[in-house]
Scaffold this active site. Sequence first.
Site, PDB file in Angstrom:
ATOM      1  N   ASN A   1     -13.323  15.556  90.716  1.00  0.00           N
ATOM      2  CA  ASN A   1     -14.572  14.961  91.224  1.00  0.00           C
ATOM      3  C   ASN A   1     -15.151  15.749  92.393  1.00  0.00           C
ATOM      4  O   ASN A   1     -16.357  16.012  92.439  1.00  0.00           O
ATOM      5  CB  ASN A   1     -14.339  13.497  91.630  1.00  0.00           C
ATOM      6  CG  ASN A   1     -13.993  12.621  90.435  1.00  0.00           C
ATOM      7  OD1 ASN A   1     -14.043  13.086  89.288  1.00  0.00           O
ATOM      8  ND2 ASN A   1     -13.628  11.372  90.684  1.00  0.00           N
TER       9      ASN A   1
ATOM     10  N   THR B   1     -65.292  21.971  89.275  1.00  0.00           N
ATOM     11  CA  THR B   1     -64.750  20.623  89.497  1.00  0.00           C
ATOM     12  C   THR B   1     -65.192  19.820  88.280  1.00  0.00           C
ATOM     13  O   THR B   1     -66.286  20.073  87.740  1.00  0.00           O
ATOM     14  CB  THR B   1     -65.288  19.968  90.787  1.00  0.00           C
ATOM     15  OG1 THR B   1     -66.689  19.761  90.647  1.00  0.00           O
ATOM     16  CG2 THR B   1     -65.018  20.831  92.018  1.00  0.00           C
ATOM     17  N   HIS B   2     -64.368  18.910  87.849  1.00  0.00           N
ATOM     18  CA  HIS B   2     -64.646  18.120  86.633  1.00  0.00           C
ATOM     19  C   HIS B   2     -64.877  19.039  85.427  1.00  0.00           C
ATOM     20  O   HIS B   2     -65.565  18.665  84.486  1.00  0.00           O
ATOM     21  CB  HIS B   2     -65.863  17.216  86.816  1.00  0.00           C
ATOM     22  CG  HIS B   2     -65.812  16.389  88.065  1.00  0.00           C
ATOM     23  ND1 HIS B   2     -65.297  15.118  88.105  1.00  0.00           N
ATOM     24  CD2 HIS B   2     -66.175  16.685  89.347  1.00  0.00           C
ATOM     25  CE1 HIS B   2     -65.377  14.646  89.347  1.00  0.00           C
ATOM     26  NE2 HIS B   2     -65.894  15.593  90.127  1.00  0.00           N
TER      27      HIS B   2
ATOM     28  N   LYS C   1     -57.881  35.278  64.434  1.00  0.00           N
ATOM     29  CA  LYS C   1     -57.347  34.513  65.563  1.00  0.00           C
ATOM     30  C   LYS C   1     -56.414  35.333  66.456  1.00  0.00           C
ATOM     31  O   LYS C   1     -55.613  36.129  65.993  1.00  0.00           O
ATOM     32  CB  LYS C   1     -56.566  33.288  65.058  1.00  0.00           C
ATOM     33  CG  LYS C   1     -57.409  32.187  64.477  1.00  0.00           C
ATOM     34  CD  LYS C   1     -58.368  31.531  65.469  1.00  0.00           C
ATOM     35  CE  LYS C   1     -57.646  30.700  66.509  1.00  0.00           C
ATOM     36  NZ  LYS C   1     -57.038  29.498  65.941  1.00  0.00           N
TER      37      LYS C   1
ATOM     38  N   GLU D   1     -49.801  28.339  76.158  1.00  0.00           N
ATOM     39  CA  GLU D   1     -49.601  27.007  75.570  1.00  0.00           C
ATOM     40  C   GLU D   1     -48.150  26.564  75.742  1.00  0.00           C
ATOM     41  O   GLU D   1     -47.870  25.393  76.016  1.00  0.00           O
ATOM     42  CB  GLU D   1     -49.997  27.019  74.098  1.00  0.00           C
ATOM     43  CG  GLU D   1     -51.491  27.186  73.902  1.00  0.00           C
ATOM     44  CD  GLU D   1     -51.857  27.435  72.458  1.00  0.00           C
ATOM     45  OE1 GLU D   1     -52.637  26.667  71.905  1.00  0.00           O
ATOM     46  OE2 GLU D   1     -51.359  28.408  71.860  1.00  0.00           O
TER      47      GLU D   1
ATOM     48  N   GLN E   1     -21.033  13.355  83.865  1.00  0.00           N
ATOM     49  CA  GLN E   1     -20.861  14.647  83.195  1.00  0.00           C
ATOM     50  C   GLN E   1     -22.170  15.085  82.524  1.00  0.00           C
ATOM     51  O   GLN E   1     -22.407  16.276  82.339  1.00  0.00           O
ATOM     52  CB  GLN E   1     -19.731  14.549  82.170  1.00  0.00           C
ATOM     53  CG  GLN E   1     -19.429  15.855  81.464  1.00  0.00           C
ATOM     54  CD  GLN E   1     -18.127  15.782  80.705  1.00  0.00           C
ATOM     55  OE1 GLN E   1     -17.051  15.780  81.299  1.00  0.00           O
ATOM     56  NE2 GLN E   1     -18.209  15.710  79.387  1.00  0.00           N
TER      57      GLN E   1
HETATM   58  N1  ARG Z   1     -16.211  17.407  83.532  1.00  0.00           N
HETATM   59  C1  ARG Z   1     -16.324  16.385  84.518  1.00  0.00           C
HETATM   60  C2  ARG Z   1     -17.784  16.235  84.944  1.00  0.00           C
HETATM   61  O1  ARG Z   1     -18.504  17.145  84.757  1.00  0.00           O
HETATM   62  C3  ARG Z   1     -15.531  16.754  85.730  1.00  0.00           C
HETATM   63  C4  ARG Z   1     -15.121  15.576  86.542  1.00  0.00           C
HETATM   64  C5  ARG Z   1     -14.160  14.774  85.757  1.00  0.00           C
HETATM   65  N2  ARG Z   1     -13.663  13.698  86.507  1.00  0.00           N
HETATM   66  C6  ARG Z   1     -13.033  12.652  85.973  1.00  0.00           C
HETATM   67  N3  ARG Z   1     -12.669  11.701  86.757  1.00  0.00           N
HETATM   68  N4  ARG Z   1     -12.844  12.571  84.687  1.00  0.00           N
HETATM   69  O2  ARG Z   1     -18.188  15.204  85.415  1.00  0.00           O
END
Ligand code: ARG
Length: 465
Positions: free
Chosen positions: A112, A157-158, A291, A298, A330
């Site tokens: 994390n 403008t517009h 064309k 675009e 994720q």
């Molecule tokens: N691949 C996970 C993500 O991108 C990494 C973190 C995973 N953490 C966990 N508690 N499973 O979020």
Amino acid sequence: MARKQVTWGGRFSAGPAQLMQQFSESVSFDSRLALFDIAGSQAHAAMLAHVGLITARECAAIHKGLEQIRREIEAGEFAWDLALEDVHMNIEHALTLRVPAAAKLHTARSRNDQVATDMRLWFKAACAELRTKLHGAQCALLDVASANAGVLIPGYTHLQRAQPVYLAHHLFAWMEMLARDCERFERVAALANWCPLGSGAIAGTTLPIDREHTARLLGFVDARGRPQVTQNSMDTVADRDLFIEFANACALVGVHFSRMAEDLILWSSSEFGFVDLPDAFCTGSSLMPQKKNPDSCELLRGKSARLQGNLHTLLTLTKGLPLTYNRDLQEDKPPVFDSFDQVAICAEVFAGTVGGLRVNEAACAAAVADPALLATDLADYLVERGVPFREAHHAVGAVVQLAEKRGVALNALETREVKKINAAFAEDWREVFDLKRALAKRSGTGMPGPVQLRRQFARWKKLLK
Ligand code: ARG
């Protein structure tokens, strides 16, 4: 039989189903974080050695192993395994196979705070890269402006002809938009500049780590070199504001390019005929041989929808999500990576399209020749002779109406006719319609006159070099 997951499989009796692996993997897109993940791991290992949680020898072995893996990844020889879920576990697993000390690398760390760190490093690099790309687009704009410095066009403008401006003044309006975009990326990079490592999964660690040490090693420092670490472990692993800020900056670039593209589409139409777009950025029709379609413009217009979608995806992803980390998060990476990729290529395509632009001076001159574009100047003329602006506006309105009724240009009316409308009109009233003179009078800061234009050329040349 599904194989047991090595990284977290301890409390499980079976591994994830094949379908679950396929569903939950992220390595197919987060492998692009690999080099940042390695840098993060090397800094983390160095910190662990610094505080004595691993030995210097173990740290050196980890560094060496990671260097080897880095080289393999860069050479495209690294075997990514979807079963190992993500970039973090792929690299750690590969390291473990080579270096026994790798088993200690994840001390005081969670995926994390690891992924938060990888992304913050990525954002810093991504912002710098996009600023370079936007700089390229600005340089292309400056070149076209320089090559056509004397060309006047009507400003709109517009989408109605309003007042004459130098084409360069219009292009410099685009420059301002892109300059703000560059600044936005600079601000996003500054927001990214705080180190998450040490936040752990949610509540830090009981081990005696040194967060500032890691931050310093990874370059999460302020202008005076002081380390910057995030201040709340729960916020650190839950927060995705930065992703949204980045996607927002990208979405705004998209909006800006879409507006410039729309101007170019209009200007290149037969109805305007102000510019010819380069063949290399246009396509033809499979049916109509005559064309030449402004496809790059675009698509620039169309890509803005996608960039806005990515921003929206991230807002929706995080809305109502309970603290702290949830696997939903994720899904934060694909929209961010896509926004980066699209902005990068949009900037290049814009530079290419603008770079090959040919300005049709005759068409511009014809469009800007309409004296009605200087009706406001005529009102200013009366103001200079003491007529209150509202009254002057009304009088010029009557002059315009009379010219329309007669079917003649504004400056083709007789002096005695306009005098009848307002006595302040004098013999010299037609001097107002001298375009050069009209532009020269617009000399205040931000205005389109030649004095200001010269200043803006100098300013952009200096800013872009
Ligand atoms: N691949 C996970 C993500 O991108 C990494 C973190 C995973 N953490 C966990 N508690 N499973 O979020």
